[in-house]
Design a protein around this motif. Structure first.
Motif, short mmCIF file in Angstrom:
data_model
loop_
_atom_site.label_atom_id
_atom_site.label_comp_id
_atom_site.label_asym_id
_atom_site.label_seq_id
_atom_site.Cartn_x
_atom_site.Cartn_y
_atom_site.Cartn_z
N ASP A 177 0.83 -1.01 0.04
CA ASP A 177 -0.15 0.01 -0.17
C ASP A 177 0.83 1.32 -0.05
N ARG A 211 -2.62 -2.58 5.22
CA ARG A 211 -3.55 -3.12 4.55
C ARG A 211 -2.58 -3.42 3.10
N TYR A 212 -3.24 -4.44 2.49
CA TYR A 212 -2.43 -4.53 1.20
C TYR A 212 -3.26 -4.04 -0.13
N ARG A 213 -2.76 -3.65 -1.14
CA ARG A 213 -3.32 -2.87 -2.07
C ARG A 213 -4.04 -3.75 -3.14
#
Length: 374
Positions: free
Chosen positions: A160, A351-353
């Motif tokens: 992210d 968080r992941y993108r």
């Protein structure tokens, strides 16, 4: 670089420059890692007159006694700009906070890594990794008083707060070239060619390579699909005299029942893969089309890095060294709005993108008439 010697802490010259920094590459390999190592070394030595030590095999090198490192010089790294992989080696298994031993026991080895950092007398450490590696390295740094700076790398492009991570562009180029080649054989044999690409939980590679390679159908985990829609799209193309189709599917796409196709490996790793064959079998059954599957796998992570990845890696490497010079730790360098900036690592790994279903490239694919399965 073949003549570079691994050296232990005891063998390192006692000469103390202004700073002594370390660099390691962690997680899966990708193109551009050696370009980062080169940039860090050249900037640290030429600009700041520091010592640079490459940590071998990521955190495993700091676990070893003596720590396994190699002192890097400008001459040693000058020829590695285009090399694939990483001259330092890497590992993507064995969480140091829950490390699996040969006897089956799970132990915490974090203090061994922290001790290794301090044994080397490092003033700072640069870690090149994805969100998982950066999270572990940050936790180690916070626990052990290590000055840490992060650089994002992953072919999945799912870290992210950065528009691009090192390795992504090369992976897209490789996938695009494969799609380009399959267009001809698909047309020659009137087949539906399914190309399964990597990407973990994000569909960035599939979306980018699918558009660039002229795919007719792109399947990504962020957009639910109905097989009926895909088969109807293929039949419509056949009715229009286009009797072949290219389907690009991301490895994290689930079955229609919502099941992930994966297998468990040693150390508890879950490896995605197999959705391409599932989709091929279903398309063949439902539409009667002849299908073939190509799984690109690790070819997307190897080979000579693209010019864009070399440039990005060079910019990230220099920026990471500058962060250390300004003693700005616990930050990750990132590419935003055509420039390198830094963001708190904690924010980047929160968080992941994933692919935004309203993303410009999703809209582009729809505008081109590409079927996304929904």
């Amino acid at each position: 670089m073949e003549n570079a010697e691994k050296t232990s802490y005891q063998k390192i010259s006692p000469k103390k420059l202004h700073k002594r920094i370390g660099i390691l590459t962690s997680g899966g390999d990708c193109a551009g890692l050696n370009a980062v190592i080169r940039a860090v070394t050249r900037c640290a030595i030429n600009v700041y007159d520091w010592e640079v030590f490459g940590i071998c095999k990521a955190t495993l090198g700091l676990m070893s006694r003596p720590p396994q490192v190699m002192q890097l010089t400008v001459n040693q790294v000058d020829s590695i700009l285009t090399m694939g992989g990483t001259i330092l080696g890497t590992t993507n298994k064995g969480n140091p906070f829950a490390y699996p031993m040969a006897n089956g026991e799970i132990i915490d080895r974090s203090e061994e890594i922290i001790e290794g950092y301090h044994l080397l007398g490092l003033d700072a450490l640069i870690g090149v990794g994805g969100d998982g590696s950066l999270a572990i390295l940050r936790k180690l740094a916070q626990q052990g008083g290590m000055n840490f700076v992060g650089i994002p790398k992953t072919i999945d492009n799912d870290v992210d707060l950065t528009e691009r991570s090192i390795g992504f562009d090369t992976a897209v180029n490789i996938a695009t070239e494969a799609i380009d080649r399959l267009q001809f054989t698909a047309a020659s044999h009137s087949r539906v060619m399914i190309v399964e690409v990597m990407g973990r939980d994000a569909g960035h590679i599939a979306l980018n390579a699918g558009i660039a390679g002229g795919a007719h159908i792109i399947m990504i985990p962020e957009i639910p699909y109905r097989l009926e829609n895909i088969c109807n799209y293929i039949k419509k193309r056949q009715e229009q005299g286009q009797d072949y189709s290219i389907v690009v599917v991301s490895e994290a796409v689930c079955t229609e029942a919502g099941e992930t196709i994966a297998r468990m490996q040693q150390f508890g790793q879950c490896l995605l893969g197999g959705i391409g064959q599932y989709i091929a079998d279903r398309i063949s059954k439902e539409s009667g089309a002849e299908t073939r599957v190509t799984v690109l796998g690790h070819t997307q992570r190897g080979g000579i890095s693209s010019p864009l990845d070399r440039i990005l890696a060079s910019a990230f490497g220099v920026a990471a060294v500058d962060l250390i010079a300004h003693e700005k730790y616990d930050y990750m360098v990132t590419w935003q709005n055509r420039q390198v900036i830094s963001v708190p690592i904690l924010d980047a790994i929160a968080r992941y993108r994933a692919v935004d279903p309203q993303d410009t490239l999703v809209k582009t694919a729809r505008g081109l008439g590409i079927c996304l399965g929904d």
